[in-house]
Design a protein around this motif. Structure first.
Motif, PDB file in Angstrom:
ATOM      1  N   SER A   1       0.807  -1.285   0.197  1.00 47.12           N
ATOM      2  CA  SER A   1      -0.129   0.145  -0.018  1.00 47.12           C
ATOM      3  C   SER A   1       0.801   1.175  -0.038  1.00 47.12           C
ATOM      4  O   SER A   1       0.454   2.179  -0.548  1.00 47.12           O
ATOM      5  CB  SER A   1      -0.964   0.112   1.309  1.00 47.12           C
ATOM      6  OG  SER A   1       0.017   0.096   2.329  1.00 47.12           O
ATOM      7  N   ASN A   2       2.002   1.244   0.762  1.00 42.88           N
ATOM      8  CA  ASN A   2       2.914   2.405   0.868  1.00 42.88           C
ATOM      9  C   ASN A   2       3.008   3.122  -0.524  1.00 42.88           C
ATOM     10  O   ASN A   2       2.933   4.337  -0.909  1.00 42.88           O
ATOM     11  CB  ASN A   2       4.253   2.237   1.502  1.00 42.88           C
ATOM     12  CG  ASN A   2       3.964   1.668   2.817  1.00 42.88           C
ATOM     13  OD1 ASN A   2       3.073   1.783   3.386  1.00 42.88           O
ATOM     14  ND2 ASN A   2       4.984   1.211   3.580  1.00 42.88           N
ATOM     15  N   ASN A   3       3.321   2.173  -1.652  1.00 43.33           N
ATOM     16  CA  ASN A   3       3.824   2.921  -2.848  1.00 43.33           C
ATOM     17  C   ASN A   3       2.524   3.619  -3.354  1.00 43.33           C
ATOM     18  O   ASN A   3       2.860   4.699  -4.029  1.00 43.33           O
ATOM     19  CB  ASN A   3       3.820   1.625  -3.829  1.00 43.33           C
ATOM     20  CG  ASN A   3       4.624   0.328  -3.176  1.00 43.33           C
ATOM     21  OD1 ASN A   3       3.923  -0.016  -2.184  1.00 43.33           O
ATOM     22  ND2 ASN A   3       5.203  -0.191  -4.026  1.00 43.33           N
TER      23      ASN A   3
ATOM     24  N   PRO B   1      10.355   4.453   7.265  1.00 42.98           N
ATOM     25  CA  PRO B   1       9.963   3.289   7.644  1.00 42.98           C
ATOM     26  C   PRO B   1       8.761   2.562   7.008  1.00 42.98           C
ATOM     27  O   PRO B   1       8.069   3.086   6.528  1.00 42.98           O
ATOM     28  CB  PRO B   1       9.639   3.527   9.000  1.00 42.98           C
ATOM     29  CG  PRO B   1       9.950   5.124   9.268  1.00 42.98           C
ATOM     30  CD  PRO B   1      10.145   5.714   7.770  1.00 42.98           C
ATOM     31  N   GLY B   2       8.771   1.044   7.257  1.00 42.48           N
ATOM     32  CA  GLY B   2       7.696   0.546   6.441  1.00 42.48           C
ATOM     33  C   GLY B   2       6.118   0.646   6.771  1.00 42.48           C
ATOM     34  O   GLY B   2       5.611   0.721   6.290  1.00 42.48           O
ATOM     35  N   ASN B   3       6.061   0.708   8.428  1.00 43.90           N
ATOM     36  CA  ASN B   3       4.723   1.035   8.433  1.00 43.90           C
ATOM     37  C   ASN B   3       3.967   2.341   7.899  1.00 43.90           C
ATOM     38  O   ASN B   3       4.276   3.353   7.863  1.00 43.90           O
ATOM     39  CB  ASN B   3       4.587   1.561   9.867  1.00 43.90           C
ATOM     40  CG  ASN B   3       4.922   0.063  11.073  1.00 43.90           C
ATOM     41  OD1 ASN B   3       4.371  -0.815  10.757  1.00 43.90           O
ATOM     42  ND2 ASN B   3       5.488   0.151  12.121  1.00 43.90           N
ATOM     43  N   PRO B   4       2.659   1.858   7.223  1.00 40.74           N
ATOM     44  CA  PRO B   4       2.266   2.903   6.271  1.00 40.74           C
ATOM     45  C   PRO B   4       2.066   4.232   6.941  1.00 40.74           C
ATOM     46  O   PRO B   4       2.254   5.250   6.288  1.00 40.74           O
ATOM     47  CB  PRO B   4       0.790   1.990   6.216  1.00 40.74           C
ATOM     48  CG  PRO B   4       0.898   0.769   6.510  1.00 40.74           C
ATOM     49  CD  PRO B   4       2.239   0.640   7.612  1.00 40.74           C
TER      50      PRO B   4
HETATM   51  N1  LIG Z   1      13.108  -3.757  18.179  1.00 41.43           N
HETATM   52  C1  LIG Z   1      12.432  -2.693  17.405  1.00 41.43           C
HETATM   53  N2  LIG Z   1      11.561  -2.976  16.498  1.00 41.43           N
HETATM   54  C2  LIG Z   1      11.019  -2.049  15.805  1.00 41.43           C
HETATM   55  C3  LIG Z   1      11.614  -0.608  16.042  1.00 41.43           C
HETATM   56  C4  LIG Z   1      12.528  -0.372  17.132  1.00 41.43           C
HETATM   57  O1  LIG Z   1      12.849   0.796  17.291  1.00 41.43           O
HETATM   58  N3  LIG Z   1      13.094  -1.493  17.756  1.00 41.43           N
HETATM   59  N4  LIG Z   1      10.922   0.325  15.318  1.00 41.43           N
HETATM   60  C5  LIG Z   1       9.652   0.232  14.914  1.00 41.43           C
HETATM   61  C6  LIG Z   1       8.980   1.137  14.185  1.00 41.43           C
HETATM   62  S1  LIG Z   1       8.599   2.589  14.983  1.00 41.43           S
HETATM   63  C7  LIG Z   1       8.815   1.139  12.863  1.00 41.43           C
HETATM   64  S2  LIG Z   1       8.302   2.624  11.889  1.00 41.43           S
HETATM   65  C8  LIG Z   1       8.978  -0.179  12.132  1.00 41.43           C
HETATM   66  C9  LIG Z   1       9.730   0.071  10.834  1.00 41.43           C
HETATM   67  O2  LIG Z   1      10.132  -0.965  10.365  1.00 41.43           O
HETATM   68  P1  LIG Z   1      10.842  -1.039   9.145  1.00 41.43           P
HETATM   69  O3  LIG Z   1      11.106   0.122   8.447  1.00 41.43           O
HETATM   70  O4  LIG Z   1      11.825  -2.156   9.062  1.00 41.43           O
HETATM   71  O5  LIG Z   1       9.791  -1.840   8.157  1.00 41.43           O
HETATM   72  P2  LIG Z   1       9.501  -3.273   8.095  1.00 41.43           P
HETATM   73  O6  LIG Z   1       9.856  -4.089   9.028  1.00 41.43           O
HETATM   74  O7  LIG Z   1       9.853  -3.671   6.602  1.00 41.43           O
HETATM   75  O8  LIG Z   1       7.645  -3.056   7.986  1.00 41.43           O
HETATM   76  C10 LIG Z   1       7.137  -2.631   9.092  1.00 41.43           C
HETATM   77  C11 LIG Z   1       5.553  -2.837   8.815  1.00 41.43           C
HETATM   78  O9  LIG Z   1       5.295  -2.221   7.740  1.00 41.43           O
HETATM   79  C12 LIG Z   1       4.734  -2.981   6.539  1.00 41.43           C
HETATM   80  N5  LIG Z   1       5.026  -2.516   5.501  1.00 41.43           N
HETATM   81  C13 LIG Z   1       6.383  -2.481   4.853  1.00 41.43           C
HETATM   82  N6  LIG Z   1       6.169  -1.899   3.522  1.00 41.43           N
HETATM   83  C14 LIG Z   1       4.962  -1.947   3.352  1.00 41.43           C
HETATM   84  C15 LIG Z   1       4.156  -1.528   2.002  1.00 41.43           C
HETATM   85  N7  LIG Z   1       4.727  -1.033   0.881  1.00 41.43           N
HETATM   86  N8  LIG Z   1       2.766  -1.223   2.069  1.00 41.43           N
HETATM   87  C16 LIG Z   1       2.214  -1.867   3.249  1.00 41.43           C
HETATM   88  N9  LIG Z   1       2.658  -2.283   4.455  1.00 41.43           N
HETATM   89  C17 LIG Z   1       3.960  -2.268   4.359  1.00 41.43           C
HETATM   90  C18 LIG Z   1       5.328  -4.469   7.038  1.00 41.43           C
HETATM   91  O10 LIG Z   1       4.497  -5.580   6.457  1.00 41.43           O
HETATM   92  C19 LIG Z   1       5.176  -4.494   8.414  1.00 41.43           C
HETATM   93  O11 LIG Z   1       3.894  -4.943   9.022  1.00 41.43           O
HETATM   94  O12 LIG Z   1       9.799  -1.068  13.036  1.00 41.43           O
HETATM   95  C20 LIG Z   1       9.298  -1.291  14.214  1.00 41.43           C
HETATM   96  N10 LIG Z   1      10.208  -2.319  14.867  1.00 41.43           N
END
Ligand SMILES: Nc1nc2c(c(=O)[nH]1)N[C@H]1C(S)=C(S)[C@@H](COP(=O)(O)OP(=O)(O)OC[C@H]3O[C@@H](n4cnc5c(N)ncnc54)[C@H](O)[C@@H]3O)O[C@H]1N2
Ligand code: MOO
Ligand SMILES: [Mg+2]
Length: 397
Positions: free
Chosen positions: A199-201, A294-297
């Motif tokens: 969805s992010n895209n 970051p990945g979270n939407p």
């Molecule tokens: N131990 C820790 N864990 C996490 C931390 C932390 O500080 N310590 N930070 C949290 C926070 S804040 C965030 S924001 C997320 C960011 O994580 P990432 O950038 O590595 O993202 P991902 O792990 O790849 O995915 C996170 C989440 O988002 C969903 N996602 C990713 N890309 C898309 C997309 N294009 N469309 C829809 N959803 C997407 C993915 O499925 C995951 O659910 O990290 C926390 N963890």
């Protein structure tokens, strides 16, 4: 971890203004002007006749003359002709230069013509009627289009009027939006129980369409080699890379490492904000800009609005007014981070913008964004933000 202010400053201080190119007027719609445009002549450039009819001296009319001898015709595009003596008139067409010594135009509907004699049958004739006076709209030398203004149809008309067949515009960057993660499938795919659709895209691209740039989408699986090879190729082709996902502390968060291997200089990683804490920002040796969101939407969406759009506006010489709103109800937020609260905006009868918090379930809750209009930027150092306090809002619709 750096503050939001520091992060925003680094993003903008690493933003070069777009290169300026000279393009033909037929190819600039949708671009932003990279030069101020001035009136090369008065607007209009002469006293312009606005109705088809005759031009007279109002003095004759006020002396009671109603029948005039026609002694010529002033067409649009013909050089100026004159009225020589009392009782004479000139037929004058819309767009023509007002004949010399005349000061009033009467339309054909208010005349009776016999041979070269014309009689005014209108009830009332006023001095100076049906004339668009020279310089009435803009004066020669006036600034008429400001640098940074987006060129749409009306601006094309003005650019043509002042003879700008070649126009300086800001060249728009080529943008790559890159998602990452094995769990992600395309919008037209039925996900397995452990998968979700990307969805992010879409939401990131949606935030960028206002700039009319060439944008391409890419996806990276959680494979370090694939990530490095694909990003290497994209870095060659694109000016701005906007990644989402894979930047936090997970075992499969390969993006920061891959970018380092590709000599993309990290300018910062992690910001004292929520959402968006793991935000990574850097620049390649060739000057390409890399936002690794970051990945979270909700995180990627907020970082897009707070940082990427600011970068785009700066790059394209655009300005955006800062908007403030008044909190309609209290918000409690304990962590010592800048908090971007999702809010719905309403407008009070006293012309105040009120911000109503729309809590949601954290930065994975992209559906909550559909009930909100903006992020309210709540500064660090407080735990309770009281109703009635005013803070900056970043609108996303
Ligand atoms: N131990 C820790 N864990 C996490 C931390 C932390 O500080 N310590 N930070 C949290 C926070 S804040 C965030 S924001 C997320 C960011 O994580 P990432 O950038 O590595 O993202 P991902 O792990 O790849 O995915 C996170 C989440 O988002 C969903 N996602 C990713 N890309 C898309 C997309 N294009 N469309 C829809 N959803 C997407 C993915 O499925 C995951 O659910 O990290 C926390 N963890
Ligand atoms: O950075 Mo976060 O707080 O999950 O979006
Ligand atoms: Mg992760």
């Amino acid at each position: 971890m750096i503050t939001v202010e520091e992060a925003h400053r680094i993003v903008l201080s690493n933003c070069s203004v777009a290169s300026i190119v000279l393009e033909n007027i037929n190819d600039v719609q949708g671009y932003n002007l990279a030069e101020d445009i001035y009136a090369d002549r008065n607007f209009p450039p002469f006293d312009r006749v606005t109705m088809d009819g005759i031009a007279i001296r109002f003095e004759d009319y006020s002396k009671g003359i109603r029948t005039f001898k026609i002694n010529g015709i002033a067409a649009a595009g013909s050089e100026q002709i004159s009225i020589h003596k009392s009782g004479e008139c000139v037929e004058a067409m819309t767009g023509a230069m007002l004949p010399e010594n005349s000061d009033t135009v009467i339309r054909y509907e208010d005349l009776e013509i016999e041979g070269n004699k014309v009689t005014i049958i209108a009830e009332r004739v006023t001095h100076g009627q049906n004339i668009h006076r020279e310089g009435e709209d803009r004066k020669k030398g006036d600034l008429i289009l400001r640098k940074g203004k987006r060129i749409e149809a009306p601006e094309l008309g003005v650019l043509a009027t002042v003879g700008k067949n070649m126009v300086k515009i800001y060249q728009r960057p080529k943008i790559a939006i890159i998602s990452s993660g094995d769990e992600l499938v395309n919008v037209d795919t039925k996900p397995e129980p452990h998968q979700i659709r990307k969805s992010n895209n879409y939401s990131i691209q949606g935030a960028l369409t206002q700039f009319n740039c060439e944008i391409d989408q890419f996806h990276l699986l959680d494979d370090p080699d694939e990530i490095t090879n694909k990003i290497r190729g994209i870095l060659n082709e694109y000016d701005v890379l906007i990644l989402s996902g894979g930047v936090s502390k997970g075992k499969f968060d390969y993006i920061p490492e891959a970018l380092m291997q590709l000599d993309v200089k990290k300018l910062f990683h992690r910001v004292k904000q929520r959402p968006g804490k793991p935000f990574w920002f850097g620049k390649s040796k060739e000057g390409k800009t890399v936002f690794a969101l970051p990945g979270n939407p909700v995180s990627s969406f907020m970082c897009t609005h707070k940082y990427v759009l600011s970068w785009m506006r700066w790059h394209l010489g655009l300005t955006e007014p800062t908007i403030y709103a008044e909190l309609a109800s209290d918000i409690n937020f304990k962590p010592n981070l800048t908090y971007y609260a999702q809010v719905k905006l309403t407008y009070s009868k006293t012309s105040k913008i009120l911000a109503h918090p729309i809590e949601g379930n954290g930065s994975g809750d992209l559906a909550n964004l559909t009930d909100a209009d903006a992020f309210m930027e709540l500064p660090m150092g407080k735990e309770i933000y009281k109703a009635g306090e005013v803070y900056e809002v970043i609108r996303f619709r």
